[in-house]
Design an enzyme around this catalytic site. Structure first.
Site, short mmCIF file in Angstrom:
data_model
loop_
_atom_site.label_atom_id
_atom_site.label_comp_id
_atom_site.label_asym_id
_atom_site.label_seq_id
_atom_site.Cartn_x
_atom_site.Cartn_y
_atom_site.Cartn_z
N ARG A 52 0.85 -1.20 0.00
CA ARG A 52 0.00 0.00 0.00
C ARG A 52 0.88 1.25 0.00
O ARG A 52 0.55 2.27 -0.58
CB ARG A 52 -0.94 0.00 1.22
CG ARG A 52 -1.78 1.24 1.30
CD ARG A 52 -2.91 1.27 2.33
NE ARG A 52 -3.00 0.23 3.29
CZ ARG A 52 -2.34 0.18 4.46
NH1 ARG A 52 -1.50 1.15 4.78
NH2 ARG A 52 -2.51 -0.84 5.27
N TYR A 105 -16.61 17.07 -14.38
CA TYR A 105 -17.03 15.68 -14.41
C TYR A 105 -18.19 15.46 -13.42
O TYR A 105 -18.12 15.88 -12.26
CB TYR A 105 -15.83 14.80 -14.04
CG TYR A 105 -16.12 13.33 -14.08
CD1 TYR A 105 -16.35 12.69 -15.29
CD2 TYR A 105 -16.17 12.59 -12.91
CE1 TYR A 105 -16.62 11.34 -15.31
CE2 TYR A 105 -16.44 11.24 -12.93
CZ TYR A 105 -16.66 10.61 -14.14
OH TYR A 105 -16.93 9.28 -14.17
N ASP A 177 -7.74 19.72 -13.60
CA ASP A 177 -8.02 18.40 -14.15
C ASP A 177 -7.60 18.43 -15.62
O ASP A 177 -8.23 19.09 -16.44
CB ASP A 177 -9.52 18.09 -14.00
CG ASP A 177 -9.88 16.68 -14.46
OD1 ASP A 177 -9.17 16.15 -15.35
OD2 ASP A 177 -10.87 16.12 -13.97
N LYS A 202 -8.48 7.39 -18.94
CA LYS A 202 -8.83 7.95 -20.24
C LYS A 202 -7.63 7.90 -21.20
O LYS A 202 -7.15 6.84 -21.51
CB LYS A 202 -9.40 9.35 -20.05
CG LYS A 202 -10.43 9.45 -18.90
CD LYS A 202 -11.70 8.67 -19.15
CE LYS A 202 -12.59 8.51 -17.91
NZ LYS A 202 -12.97 9.73 -17.20
C1 LIG Z 1 -13.47 10.16 -15.99
C2 LIG Z 1 -13.13 11.48 -15.45
C3 LIG Z 1 -12.93 11.67 -14.09
C4 LIG Z 1 -13.10 10.57 -13.08
O1 LIG Z 1 -12.12 9.61 -13.22
P1 LIG Z 1 -12.34 8.03 -12.86
O2 LIG Z 1 -11.05 7.42 -13.26
O3 LIG Z 1 -13.51 7.56 -13.65
O4 LIG Z 1 -12.60 7.99 -11.38
C5 LIG Z 1 -12.57 12.94 -13.66
N1 LIG Z 1 -12.42 13.97 -14.53
C6 LIG Z 1 -12.63 13.81 -15.85
C7 LIG Z 1 -12.46 14.97 -16.75
C8 LIG Z 1 -12.99 12.57 -16.35
O5 LIG Z 1 -13.22 12.43 -17.67
#
Ligand SMILES: *Cc1c(COP(=O)(O)O)cnc(C)c1O
Length: 386
Positions: A52, A105, A177, A202
């Site tokens: 961890r 998101y 982000d 992504k």
């Molecule tokens: C998918 C996404 C998230 C969340 O991420 P997860 O890996 O699904 O928890 C946050 N911000 C954006 C812009 C996203 O596309």
């Protein structure tokens, strides 16, 4: 070898990794272990006492991600939302105030309303395309300003440099982000952000086969705090998932140009179509922040949103495309179509959807790297049948 002075593609392939010292294996092994044998009590080798806390595959990924964002440090998590959760736990105490971009998101909206609100964190959603709006929302208690650019699903662009300045003048941290842009197109740390967050699920992974997140920073203090959270609250990714992201980032600099040029072509096609409204793609000259996007990014990404006028038409369109498959998520090599209002942003209150212009007829495309003529034919055919 230190790759921090090398160019982006070289860092993508090599940074954070070295041949395995035992065998020379060129690829970082998947260290599928929970614990490590210690030579004597209290002397784990190189800090490896429990997985961890530290895992060699995760270390390699963190080194790679830090290098891609021009950052000193990275911490990997089990999801993008776990990375956000960690950032909030690190930056905010009960009674503190957060300014969050209005168009973010959907899952982040849910986390704030249904988790952080219960712990006494105050927050306001603000349209950050106007940095002045952040100034107006500042309070003495504001500790963090968080934005998404390009945003999801309205594809707006926020001026990172201007917002970083405003946050810092107020003594707050500023986080971005960077999931939609990826470090190939935009590096927020270079523009003054304190923290960059990714859903590695992504584009960084790029192949839609795992869930993960990461936080990057140049601050030793924040990095230490993120590592403390990995150890203390445990939302860490498994070694196999780290390995999958590492495999993905090796081709990020090859995939992104293909994503961008395909998306530009699809955006133009939609923009010229009489039955399609409000095409949102930063590469289009009429996008409200087109000039800012040109300045701030090295390309316009692969996310395109547009309006088909009604939920019924949007849903029908999503059923008519064949290559663009109906699914949540984005950033994989394959093209996807989604209807944000009822899918990714289903939990966002109706009132807020109205405020940010998220209509039931909004369609969001994640344009993949298939042959463009096939993608064009798929969209044309779906629009005709509509
Ligand atoms: C998918 C996404 C998230 C969340 O991420 P997860 O890996 O699904 O928890 C946050 N911000 C954006 C812009 C996203 O596309």
């Amino acid at each position: 070898m230190n790759h921090s002075n090398k160019r982006f593609g070289t860092r993508a392939v090599h940074a954070g990794q070295r041949p395995d010292p035992t065998t020379g294996a060129i690829m970082t092994p998947i260290f599928q272990t929970s614990t490590y044998v210690q030579d004597a009590v209290g002397s784990p080798r190189d800090g490896y006492d429990y997985a961890r806390v530290k895992n060699p595959t995760r270390e390699a990924l963190q080194g790679n991600l830090a290098a891609l964002e021009n950052g000193k440090h990275a911490a990997a998590f089990s999801a993008g939302l776990a990375a956000m959760d960690t950032l909030f736990k690190t930056a905010l105490n009960a009674g503190d105030h957060l300014i969050c971009g209005a168009d973010v998101y959907g899952g982040l909206d849910r986390q704030l309303r249904h988790v952080w609100a219960r712990f006494g964190v105050e927050f306001d959603f603000v349209d950050t395309t106007d940095p002045e709006a952040i100034k107006n929302a500042l309070r003495d208690e504001t500790r963090l300003v968080h934005v998404e650019t390009p945003s999801n699903p309205m594809i707006t662009i926020t001026d990172i440099e201007a917002c970083a300045q405003i946050a810092h003048d107020a003594g707050a941290l500023f986080s971005v982000d960077n999931t939609f842009a990826t470090p190939y197109l935009q590096r927020p740390l270079d523009l003054g952000a304190d923290v960059v967050m990714h859903s590695t699920t992504k584009f960084l992974n790029g192949h839609s086969d795992m869930i993960g997140g990461a936080l990057m920073t140049n601050s030793d203090e924040l990095a230490e705090a993120f590592r403390f959270q990995q150890k203390t609250t445990g939302a860490v990714p498994g070694p196999f998932d780290c390995w999958l992201v590492l495999r993905g980032t090796k081709t990020l600099h090859l995939r992104m140009p293909a994503h961008c040029s395909n998306a530009a072509r699809i955006a133009e096609l939609l923009d010229e179509h009489a039955d399609v409204g409000d095409v949102r793609y930063p590469g289009l000259a009429h996008h409200p922040q087109h000039e800012l996007a040109k300045r701030q990014m090295n390309g316009f990404g692969s996310m395109v949103s547009f309006d088909l006028g009604s939920e019924e038409r949007a849903n029908r369109f999503a059923g008519l495309t064949e290559l663009f498959q109906l699914a949540e998520s984005l950033g994989g090599v394959e093209s996807l179509v989604s209807i944000p209002s009822s899918m990714t942003h289903g939990s966002v209150p109706e009132e807020k959807k109205k405020e940010i212009g998220l209509t039931p007829g909004l369609v969001r495309l994640s344009v993949g790297v298939e042959d463009i003529e096939d993608l064009v034919a798929d969209i044309r055919s779906a629009l005709e049948k509509l």
